[in-house]
Design an enzyme around this catalytic site. Sequence first.
Site, PDB file in Angstrom:
ATOM      1  N   ASP A  18       0.827  -1.210   0.000  1.00  0.00           N
ATOM      2  CA  ASP A  18       0.000   0.000   0.000  1.00  0.00           C
ATOM      3  C   ASP A  18       0.865   1.265   0.000  1.00  0.00           C
ATOM      4  O   ASP A  18       1.999   1.246   0.474  1.00  0.00           O
ATOM      5  CB  ASP A  18      -0.916  -0.018   1.235  1.00  0.00           C
ATOM      6  CG  ASP A  18      -2.118   0.894   1.073  1.00  0.00           C
ATOM      7  OD1 ASP A  18      -2.323   1.427  -0.031  1.00  0.00           O
ATOM      8  OD2 ASP A  18      -2.851   1.075   2.066  1.00  0.00           O
ATOM      9  N   TRP A  23       2.876   7.982  -2.295  1.00  0.00           N
ATOM     10  CA  TRP A  23       4.298   8.156  -2.668  1.00  0.00           C
ATOM     11  C   TRP A  23       4.397   9.120  -3.853  1.00  0.00           C
ATOM     12  O   TRP A  23       5.221  10.031  -3.854  1.00  0.00           O
ATOM     13  CB  TRP A  23       4.892   6.790  -3.040  1.00  0.00           C
ATOM     14  CG  TRP A  23       6.350   6.844  -3.397  1.00  0.00           C
ATOM     15  CD1 TRP A  23       7.403   6.635  -2.555  1.00  0.00           C
ATOM     16  CD2 TRP A  23       6.907   7.098  -4.700  1.00  0.00           C
ATOM     17  NE1 TRP A  23       8.581   6.769  -3.248  1.00  0.00           N
ATOM     18  CE2 TRP A  23       8.314   7.051  -4.559  1.00  0.00           C
ATOM     19  CE3 TRP A  23       6.366   7.379  -5.953  1.00  0.00           C
ATOM     20  CZ2 TRP A  23       9.177   7.263  -5.633  1.00  0.00           C
ATOM     21  CZ3 TRP A  23       7.227   7.602  -7.026  1.00  0.00           C
ATOM     22  CH2 TRP A  23       8.619   7.538  -6.851  1.00  0.00           C
ATOM     23  N   ASN A  66     -10.989  -2.587  -5.502  1.00  0.00           N
ATOM     24  CA  ASN A  66     -10.219  -1.616  -6.299  1.00  0.00           C
ATOM     25  C   ASN A  66     -10.839  -1.340  -7.674  1.00  0.00           C
ATOM     26  O   ASN A  66     -10.487  -0.359  -8.335  1.00  0.00           O
ATOM     27  CB  ASN A  66      -8.758  -2.067  -6.479  1.00  0.00           C
ATOM     28  CG  ASN A  66      -7.908  -1.928  -5.229  1.00  0.00           C
ATOM     29  OD1 ASN A  66      -6.987  -2.713  -4.991  1.00  0.00           O
ATOM     30  ND2 ASN A  66      -8.194  -0.939  -4.407  1.00  0.00           N
ATOM     31  N   TRP A  67     -11.810  -2.161  -8.100  1.00  0.00           N
ATOM     32  CA  TRP A  67     -12.528  -1.884  -9.359  1.00  0.00           C
ATOM     33  C   TRP A  67     -13.284  -0.567  -9.268  1.00  0.00           C
ATOM     34  O   TRP A  67     -13.655   0.018 -10.287  1.00  0.00           O
ATOM     35  CB  TRP A  67     -13.511  -3.008  -9.700  1.00  0.00           C
ATOM     36  CG  TRP A  67     -12.875  -4.313 -10.039  1.00  0.00           C
ATOM     37  CD1 TRP A  67     -12.919  -5.464  -9.293  1.00  0.00           C
ATOM     38  CD2 TRP A  67     -12.092  -4.636 -11.205  1.00  0.00           C
ATOM     39  NE1 TRP A  67     -12.213  -6.464  -9.921  1.00  0.00           N
ATOM     40  CE2 TRP A  67     -11.695  -5.985 -11.089  1.00  0.00           C
ATOM     41  CE3 TRP A  67     -11.693  -3.907 -12.332  1.00  0.00           C
ATOM     42  CZ2 TRP A  67     -10.920  -6.624 -12.054  1.00  0.00           C
ATOM     43  CZ3 TRP A  67     -10.916  -4.542 -13.293  1.00  0.00           C
ATOM     44  CH2 TRP A  67     -10.541  -5.884 -13.155  1.00  0.00           C
ATOM     45  N   SER A 194      -8.310  -4.739   5.196  1.00  0.00           N
ATOM     46  CA  SER A 194      -8.915  -4.448   3.893  1.00  0.00           C
ATOM     47  C   SER A 194      -9.333  -5.697   3.108  1.00  0.00           C
ATOM     48  O   SER A 194      -9.022  -5.837   1.929  1.00  0.00           O
ATOM     49  CB  SER A 194      -7.968  -3.579   3.043  1.00  0.00           C
ATOM     50  OG  SER A 194      -7.696  -2.363   3.687  1.00  0.00           O
TER      51      SER A 194
HETATM   52  C1  IPE Z   1      -5.532  -2.740  -0.255  1.00  0.00           C
HETATM   53  O1  IPE Z   1      -5.158  -1.397  -0.443  1.00  0.00           O
HETATM   54  C2  IPE Z   1      -5.471  -3.469  -1.552  1.00  0.00           C
HETATM   55  C3  IPE Z   1      -4.140  -3.627  -2.142  1.00  0.00           C
HETATM   56  C4  IPE Z   1      -3.007  -3.304  -1.585  1.00  0.00           C
HETATM   57  C5  IPE Z   1      -4.147  -4.208  -3.445  1.00  0.00           C
HETATM   58  P1  IPE Z   1      -6.249  -0.245  -0.602  1.00  0.00           P
HETATM   59  O2  IPE Z   1      -5.483   1.014  -0.715  1.00  0.00           O
HETATM   60  O3  IPE Z   1      -7.192  -0.579  -1.689  1.00  0.00           O
HETATM   61  O4  IPE Z   1      -7.006  -0.352   0.804  1.00  0.00           O
HETATM   62  P2  IPE Z   1      -7.956   0.683   1.549  1.00  0.00           P
HETATM   63  O5  IPE Z   1      -9.043   1.063   0.596  1.00  0.00           O
HETATM   64  O6  IPE Z   1      -7.122   1.881   1.922  1.00  0.00           O
HETATM   65  O7  IPE Z   1      -8.438  -0.051   2.763  1.00  0.00           O
HETATM   66  C1  IPE Z   2      -1.482   0.254  -3.399  1.00  0.00           C
HETATM   67  O1  IPE Z   2      -1.273   1.630  -3.447  1.00  0.00           O
HETATM   68  C2  IPE Z   2      -1.701  -0.347  -4.773  1.00  0.00           C
HETATM   69  C3  IPE Z   2      -3.084  -0.737  -5.063  1.00  0.00           C
HETATM   70  C4  IPE Z   2      -4.072  -0.742  -4.220  1.00  0.00           C
HETATM   71  C5  IPE Z   2      -3.366  -1.169  -6.419  1.00  0.00           C
HETATM   72  P1  IPE Z   2      -2.485   2.644  -3.435  1.00  0.00           P
HETATM   73  O2  IPE Z   2      -2.831   2.953  -4.843  1.00  0.00           O
HETATM   74  O3  IPE Z   2      -3.590   2.142  -2.597  1.00  0.00           O
HETATM   75  O4  IPE Z   2      -1.805   3.912  -2.751  1.00  0.00           O
HETATM   76  P2  IPE Z   2      -2.496   4.920  -1.759  1.00  0.00           P
HETATM   77  O5  IPE Z   2      -3.097   4.153  -0.635  1.00  0.00           O
HETATM   78  O6  IPE Z   2      -3.521   5.694  -2.541  1.00  0.00           O
HETATM   79  O7  IPE Z   2      -1.360   5.790  -1.292  1.00  0.00           O
HETATM   80 MG    MG Z   3      -4.096   2.379  -0.633  1.00  0.00          MG
END
Ligand code: IPE
Ligand code: IPE
Ligand code: MG
Length: 247
Positions: A18, A23, A66-67, A194
């Site tokens: 995450d 970043w 994430n979709w 999550s």
């Molecule tokens: C969890 O990260 C899923 C992955 C790392 C692929 P998210 O960024 O989607 O989680 P939430 O929404 O902050 O809980």
């Molecule tokens: C994790 O990084 C990767 C995926 C969930 C695909 P994020 O995209 O969730 O990064 P933040 O949480 O927005 O910083």
């Molecule tokens: Mg995230």
Amino acid sequence: MNKLDPKNLPRHLAVIMDGNGRWAKQRMLRRIVGHQKGVETVRVIVEECSRLGIGYLTLFAFSAENWLRPKTEVKALMALLKQYIRGETVRMMQNDIRFNVIGNRQDLPEDVNAEIENAIRKTSGNRGMLLTLALSYGSRQEMVAAARTLARDAAAGKIDPEEIDENAFSGSLFTAGIPDPDLLIRTSGEMRISNFLLWQLAYTELYFTDVNWPDFDRNELARAFRDYQSRERRFGKTSEQLGQDQP
Ligand code: IPE
Ligand code: IPE
Ligand code: MG
């Protein structure tokens, strides 16, 4: 700092990768640049885990939830995923890594699925680390599907409902045959699961770090392993019992 004990490493390491977006934001870059940098971290950590003799590495790469992200980000992530799998197959062969995916594969674009299929097939004879990517994965969805499978089998008379135990349930999950994780790492300072491996994490040691995934490196991994090695895994027993042979 304590040295790593090579005999007390997790057999199965699971990671919630995450912080790619944050970043990038901190550097005034687009989120996708963070994801690209995150892929580089994946390469480093996969190789290091394989070198250290970790048996199972499971990476949460894309959740069922994430979709819901903006279409452009989802599209970019799928393109990156395809590119990663295609590019990594050679390296997986070199490192004797077996590739695996858990999650709702049918939700993924066809071209991504084709790359997955190809990587699984090519690496199926490897005997080193099992690398599992969780893609379109949600743990509640996984458990509901397992319950449905077992109910269907019971209704069809293939199994006796009384026979449904923890083993039967575990065996109906995507992770059938994979031991439960010993250590879970989540980067970027979020302290939640999550919807990742809810059943499988029952007795897993949890490690949270503020480091964003693109900045996570070999040193950070060693730090997590050292922390893991300082834990006492009691599994419900008392500390005194663990030192004894008798329960
Ligand atoms: C969890 O990260 C899923 C992955 C790392 C692929 P998210 O960024 O989607 O989680 P939430 O929404 O902050 O809980
Ligand atoms: C994790 O990084 C990767 C995926 C969930 C695909 P994020 O995209 O969730 O990064 P933040 O949480 O927005 O910083
Ligand atoms: Mg995230």
